[in-house]
Design an enzyme around this catalytic site. Structure first.
Site, PDB file in Angstrom:
ATOM      1  N   LEU A  25       0.867  -1.177   0.000  1.00  0.00           N
ATOM      2  CA  LEU A  25       0.000   0.000   0.000  1.00  0.00           C
ATOM      3  C   LEU A  25       0.902   1.225   0.000  1.00  0.00           C
ATOM      4  CD1 LEU A  25      -2.875  -0.666   2.605  1.00  0.00           C
ATOM      5  CD2 LEU A  25      -3.034  -0.723   0.110  1.00  0.00           C
ATOM      6  N   ASP A  26       0.508   2.252  -0.735  1.00  0.00           N
ATOM      7  CA  ASP A  26       1.273   3.488  -0.722  1.00  0.00           C
ATOM      8  C   ASP A  26       1.347   4.045   0.695  1.00  0.00           C
ATOM      9  OD1 ASP A  26       1.596   3.320  -3.429  1.00  0.00           O
ATOM     10  OD2 ASP A  26       0.082   4.840  -3.920  1.00  0.00           O
ATOM     11  N   TYR A  27       2.383   4.816   0.945  1.00  0.00           N
ATOM     12  CA  TYR A  27       2.579   5.488   2.235  1.00  0.00           C
ATOM     13  C   TYR A  27       1.315   6.233   2.676  1.00  0.00           C
ATOM     14  CZ  TYR A  27       4.147   9.416   5.202  1.00  0.00           C
ATOM     15  OH  TYR A  27       4.276  10.358   6.188  1.00  0.00           O
ATOM     16  N   VAL A  86      -1.819   5.804   1.812  1.00  0.00           N
ATOM     17  CA  VAL A  86      -3.078   5.045   1.795  1.00  0.00           C
ATOM     18  C   VAL A  86      -3.248   4.251   3.086  1.00  0.00           C
ATOM     19  CG1 VAL A  86      -4.409   3.289   0.548  1.00  0.00           C
ATOM     20  CG2 VAL A  86      -2.948   4.887  -0.709  1.00  0.00           C
TER      21      VAL A  86
END
Length: 291
Positions: free
Chosen positions: A88-90, A92
């Site tokens: 997961l992106d930072y 998100v």
């Protein structure tokens, strides 16, 4: 008498030490476990948290928080000590799966690679999305040539992408509510997103491509949307059937607080019917975006 005074001083110092430790030191940061078995842990990741970091000084990552709570589950032979099946992106928040053994990791990774995992996200996007029916976005994305070393930004414009980096990408969107982002009074839409492919920043770049950038997305708002406290994108539901286990987990809707979201119109309820529309879309009742 001297012994008595020394004893009192020792008790006083211990009390002061405990008080300062409790009041001044940061509280231990924990993690929210949504699901746990012998094979997997599913975690509700906070927003603005890295999965892991190459910086040895950065100890506030999901890896380190897992290590603090489940030190006996760490595998010292792994670079990041845990089998992180996906990313997961930072920015998100939401569901992320960690395998607890190699067999489970291989089974889950195979499902992700074969796109047999169902991943659903909730987002607040700028403006009112006009379509009431399903929107099927089938627009390739590639590495933005202007920002290769800055934000890892992606783009949908062939002329803006690094040569050979364009790959097919597909996202399905269903409008849940139209309303207002409470802090600034700007029109916004709550949408349910299904990730079909898994390109870098795919949901963020596809929303931007539609003209409805995710609220708080600094990168895809061209660094203009700086006031929101976070990027309003959340990994909401994860469905995995990999031959090891059948997992179907979800979190609560994180975007219901009146201080964040003021709904004006309910278009689709966030229930089984909404997921059914994404799982078996009716072709005559959907909008397909290919460019």
């Amino acid at each position: 008498m001297e012994y008595f005074i020394e004893h009192i001083l020792t008790l006083l110092l211990n009390y002061v030490g405990k008080y300062l430790k409790k009041k001044l030191l940061p509280k231990k940061k924990t993690i929210e476990i949504i699901y746990k078995s012998d094979n997997y842990i599913v975690i509700n990741k906070p927003h603005d948290l890295l999965i892991n970091s190459s910086n040895p000084e950065n100890k506030d990552t999901l890896e380190w928080r897992l290590l603090a709570v489940f030190p006996w589950l760490a595998n010292p032979s792994l670079k990041n000590r845990f089998y992180f099946v996906h990313r997961l992106d930072y920015a998100v928040s939401g569901l992320i799966m960690v395998a607890l053994n190699r067999r489970a990791c291989v089974a889950a990774a195979t499902c992700f690679q074969n796109r047999t995992v169902s991943k659903y996200y909730l987002a607040l996007v700028r403006g009112h999305v006009s379509a009431d029916q399903l929107i099927d976005v089938q627009v390739p994305v590639g590495v933005d040539i202007a920002e290769q070393s800055l934000s890892n930004r992606m783009s949908t414009g062939e002329g803006r992408c690094v040569g050979g980096s364009m790959k097919g990408a597909r996202t399905q969107m269903l409008v849940i509510e139209r309303g207002v982002f409470t802090p600034d009074g700007y029109p916004a839409t709550k949408v349910l997103l299904k990730l079909i492919t898994g390109r870098r920043h795919q949901l963020r770049v596809h929303c931007s491509h539609l003209g409805h950038t995710i609220v708080g997305d600094y990168t895809y708002s061209n660094r203009r949307d700086t006031k929101p406290p976070r990027t309003f994108l959340h990994s909401f539901r994860l469905v995995l059937k990999d031959g090891v286990e059948c997992i179907d987990v979800s979190t609560g809707d994180p975007f219901v607080s009146a201080c964040v979201w003021t709904p004006v119109e309910v278009v689709n309820c966030l229930d089984a019917d909404a997921f059914r529309q994404l799982e078996t879309p009716a072709l005559p009742l959907q909008t397909t975006i290919t460019s």
